[in-house]
Design an enzyme around this catalytic site. Structure first.
Site, PDB file in Angstrom:
ATOM      1  N   LYS A   9       0.838  -1.206   0.000  1.00  0.00           N
ATOM      2  CA  LYS A   9       0.000   0.000   0.000  1.00  0.00           C
ATOM      3  C   LYS A   9       0.873   1.256   0.000  1.00  0.00           C
ATOM      4  CE  LYS A   9      -3.880  -2.279   2.369  1.00  0.00           C
ATOM      5  NZ  LYS A   9      -4.824  -2.210   3.510  1.00  0.00           N
ATOM      6  N   HIS A 115      -1.896  -5.358   1.239  1.00  0.00           N
ATOM      7  CA  HIS A 115      -3.170  -6.010   0.941  1.00  0.00           C
ATOM      8  C   HIS A 115      -2.885  -7.399   0.411  1.00  0.00           C
ATOM      9  CE1 HIS A 115      -7.132  -6.906  -0.690  1.00  0.00           C
ATOM     10  NE2 HIS A 115      -6.468  -7.389  -1.735  1.00  0.00           N
ATOM     11  N   GLU A 126      -9.364 -10.040  -8.075  1.00  0.00           N
ATOM     12  CA  GLU A 126      -8.406  -8.940  -7.902  1.00  0.00           C
ATOM     13  C   GLU A 126      -7.269  -9.026  -8.928  1.00  0.00           C
ATOM     14  OE1 GLU A 126      -7.532  -9.217  -3.687  1.00  0.00           O
ATOM     15  OE2 GLU A 126      -9.565  -8.572  -3.164  1.00  0.00           O
TER      16      GLU A 126
HETATM   17  P1  DAT Z   1      -7.717  -7.024   5.243  1.00  0.00           P
HETATM   18  O1  DAT Z   1      -6.944  -5.926   4.561  1.00  0.00           O
HETATM   19  O2  DAT Z   1      -6.922  -7.656   6.355  1.00  0.00           O
HETATM   20  O3  DAT Z   1      -8.287  -8.023   4.275  1.00  0.00           O
HETATM   21  P2  DAT Z   1     -10.419  -5.969   5.492  1.00  0.00           P
HETATM   22  O4  DAT Z   1     -10.707  -6.588   4.156  1.00  0.00           O
HETATM   23  O5  DAT Z   1     -11.359  -6.269   6.600  1.00  0.00           O
HETATM   24  O6  DAT Z   1      -8.931  -6.331   5.992  1.00  0.00           O
HETATM   25  O7  DAT Z   1     -10.356  -4.381   5.343  1.00  0.00           O
HETATM   26  C1  DAT Z   1      -9.742  -3.790   4.223  1.00  0.00           C
HETATM   27  C2  DAT Z   1      -8.939  -2.615   4.673  1.00  0.00           C
HETATM   28  O8  DAT Z   1      -9.804  -1.621   5.216  1.00  0.00           O
HETATM   29  C3  DAT Z   1      -7.942  -2.915   5.787  1.00  0.00           C
HETATM   30  O9  DAT Z   1      -6.734  -3.430   5.307  1.00  0.00           O
HETATM   31  C4  DAT Z   1      -7.774  -1.576   6.424  1.00  0.00           C
HETATM   32  C5  DAT Z   1      -9.165  -0.950   6.286  1.00  0.00           C
HETATM   33  N1  DAT Z   1      -9.943  -1.152   7.519  1.00  0.00           N
HETATM   34  C6  DAT Z   1     -10.503  -2.316   7.935  1.00  0.00           C
HETATM   35  N2  DAT Z   1     -11.152  -2.160   9.090  1.00  0.00           N
HETATM   36  C7  DAT Z   1     -10.993  -0.847   9.427  1.00  0.00           C
HETATM   37  C8  DAT Z   1     -11.403  -0.028  10.513  1.00  0.00           C
HETATM   38  N3  DAT Z   1     -12.140  -0.542  11.516  1.00  0.00           N
HETATM   39  N4  DAT Z   1     -11.042   1.279  10.513  1.00  0.00           N
HETATM   40  C9  DAT Z   1     -10.311   1.801   9.510  1.00  0.00           C
HETATM   41  N5  DAT Z   1      -9.886   1.088   8.448  1.00  0.00           N
HETATM   42  C10 DAT Z   1     -10.220  -0.214   8.405  1.00  0.00           C
HETATM   43 MG    MG Z   2      -9.803  -7.891   2.854  1.00  0.00          MG
END
Ligand code: DAT
Ligand code: MG
Length: 148
Positions: A9, A115, A126
């Site tokens: 990222k 990511h 993706e």
């Molecule tokens: P991951 O990246 O581990 O797959 P995810 O798909 O749940 O996690 O979320 C995608 C992205 O969104 C994550 O890398 C960071 C952001 N994110 C997730 N939960 C968040 C939160 N509670 N507050 C702020 N950003 C968040």
């Molecule tokens: Mg995710």
């Protein structure tokens, strides 16, 4: 052989972690089959993170992921989707164990460095979103007999 989509990222690129992250997946034995430095468009960001569009952090997430260059990668190997997720660590770097990328280098969930696709379906989706077919390379790596 299984493939996954991984992406350093904007925070990881700015913090000079591209080499460190590539090194970890190379050292594990995975094969790099595609990579490019790019700035993600607003549209691509919204499509890529579409599953989160109703979440309160969606706007921030899109702003962040489009805020600077990312390093998009395609990696191949046995169980690479799950293995890469394990090597990344938990979404919140403060909960990610040491030895994982997020555990070793991250401090906040909004800037968690990397990511990675979370399933076979998201990997396929993706990879197609970020890479054209002619951007992925198929080749034999000379160390494969020493890894498998
Ligand atoms: P991951 O990246 O581990 O797959 P995810 O798909 O749940 O996690 O979320 C995608 C992205 O969104 C994550 O890398 C960071 C952001 N994110 C997730 N939960 C968040 C939160 N509670 N507050 C702020 N950003 C968040
Ligand atoms: Mg995710």
């Amino acid at each position: 052989m299984e493939k996954t989509f991984l992406m350093v990222k904007p925070d990881g690129v700015q913090r000079n972690l591209v080499g460190e992250i590539v090194r970890r997946f190379e050292s594990k034995g995975f094969k790099l089959v595609g990579a490019k430095l790019m700035v993600i468009s607003d549209d691509l960001a919204k499509t890529h993170y579409g599953e989160h569009k109703e979440r309160p952090f969606f706007g921030e997430l899109v702003d962040f992921i489009t805020s600077g260059p990312v390093f998009a990668m395609a990696w191949e190997g046995e169980n690479v989707i799950t293995s890469a997720r394990d090597m990344m660590g938990k979404t919140n770097p403060l909960e990610a164990v040491s030895g994982t990328i997020r555990g070793d280098f991250g401090m906040t969930v909004g800037k968690n460095i990397i990511h990675g696709s979370d399933s076979a379906e998201s990997a396929e989706r993706e990879l197609k979103l970020f890479f054209g077919e002619n951007e992925l390379t198929s080749y034999v790596k000379q160390d494969s007999d020493w890894i498998y």
